[in-house]
Design an enzyme around this catalytic site. Structure first.
Site, PDB file in Angstrom:
ATOM      1  N   SER A 135       0.846  -1.196   0.000  1.00  0.00           N
ATOM      2  CA  SER A 135       0.000   0.000   0.000  1.00  0.00           C
ATOM      3  C   SER A 135       0.879   1.242   0.000  1.00  0.00           C
ATOM      4  O   SER A 135       2.034   1.200   0.452  1.00  0.00           O
ATOM      5  CB  SER A 135      -0.879   0.007   1.257  1.00  0.00           C
ATOM      6  OG  SER A 135      -1.523   1.243   1.445  1.00  0.00           O
ATOM      7  N   TYR A 148      -2.368  -1.142  10.236  1.00  0.00           N
ATOM      8  CA  TYR A 148      -2.411  -1.470   8.803  1.00  0.00           C
ATOM      9  C   TYR A 148      -1.187  -0.899   8.081  1.00  0.00           C
ATOM     10  O   TYR A 148      -0.494  -1.604   7.341  1.00  0.00           O
ATOM     11  CB  TYR A 148      -3.693  -0.905   8.180  1.00  0.00           C
ATOM     12  CG  TYR A 148      -3.750  -1.054   6.675  1.00  0.00           C
ATOM     13  CD1 TYR A 148      -4.054  -2.280   6.098  1.00  0.00           C
ATOM     14  CD2 TYR A 148      -3.492   0.033   5.838  1.00  0.00           C
ATOM     15  CE1 TYR A 148      -4.098  -2.420   4.715  1.00  0.00           C
ATOM     16  CE2 TYR A 148      -3.538  -0.108   4.466  1.00  0.00           C
ATOM     17  CZ  TYR A 148      -3.840  -1.328   3.908  1.00  0.00           C
ATOM     18  OH  TYR A 148      -3.877  -1.466   2.544  1.00  0.00           O
TER      19      TYR A 148
END
Length: 254
Positions: A135, A148
């Protein structure tokens, strides 16, 4: 004759389904699609046909991961692609996480890609690819998605280092680093406010760019100008400034 296969985790959602759609067009004997929900796996098989092999496994569970290794031992395929797409993401304060949620996030986002990579590399050959779906959150610390973001930073760092190790084998490892992707995984409203996701892209765009980049031997895939600019910014600005900018964007949702 060894079967040539692809393995896709998290195959029943957004990006995973797009990878399935793309790889069904390639010269592969089978595509092993891995997720927990058997019903959704069966729907994908019905959509794409006999080359799809549904495998229902819980990637938080080390035993289930080892069972995938046993399947590889039994069939001895050539693994052309391993796509570690399965991921857990939760927005919110550290106070909102249970111990189980913390453990499961680390298991799926960090442990599973490493174990599956180690299990698959012995069955790979020159030209094989591992794609780990990281990401743009891996570029810097992000409050309120701290777990995350940290897990994706691990995945990105691991991927780029592993790419160097397996380069002599002719294997490419690519960290795929999109920003916001338009999937069901995103929280659309917080405290009554519709969430704005700058630079949002489709799962289709992420998957197509990732396949192109890994075939070019790139160790990182960035699919939009927005993320490219973000990547440059976090190299130029101190992280404390980057986090202030991030928090200014979040303030109305807190």
């Amino acid at each position: 004759m060894h079967k040539k296969i692809a393995i896709i985790t998290g195959a029943t959602g957004g990006i995973g389904k797009e990878f399935t759609r793309l790889l069904i067009k390639e010269h592969l004997d089978e595509i092993w699609i891995i997720a927990r929900n058997q019903e959704k796996l069966d729907l994908l098989k019905n959509e794409y046909g006999e080359r799809i092999v549904p495998i229902s496994k819980d990637l938080t569970n080390t035993k289930d991961l080892c069972e995938i290794g046993k399947l590889l031992e039994d069939t001895k395929p050539i693994v052309q692609y391993l796509i570690n797409n399965a991921s857990l993401a939760k927005m919110g304060s550290y106070k909102e996480f249970t111990v189980e949620e913390i453990e499961n996030t680390i298991n799926v986002n960090c442990k599973a890609p490493v174990i599956l990579s180690n299990l698959c590399i012995p069955y790979m050959e020159k030209g094989s690819c591992i794609l780990n779906i990281s990401s743009a959150s891996a570029f810097q610390p992000n409050p309120y998605i701290n777990l995350y973001a940290a897990s994706k930073a691990f995945e990105r760092s691991y991927s780029r280092a592993l790419n160097v190790e397996v380069a002599p084998l002719g294997i490419t490892v690519t960290a795929v680093c999109p920003s916001w992707v338009d999937t069901d995984m995103l929280t659309k409203t917080i405290n009554g406010h519709k969430v704005r996701f700058p630079g949002m892209v489709t799962a289709k765009k992420v998957a197509e760019k990732a396949i192109k980049d890994t075939k070019k031997g790139k160790d990182m895939s960035i699919c939009s100008l927005y993320v490219k600019c973000q990547h440059i910014n976090v190299k130029l600005l101190p992280h404390r400034i980057v986090m202030k900018i991030w928090m200014n964007g979040l303030r109305k949702y807190l």
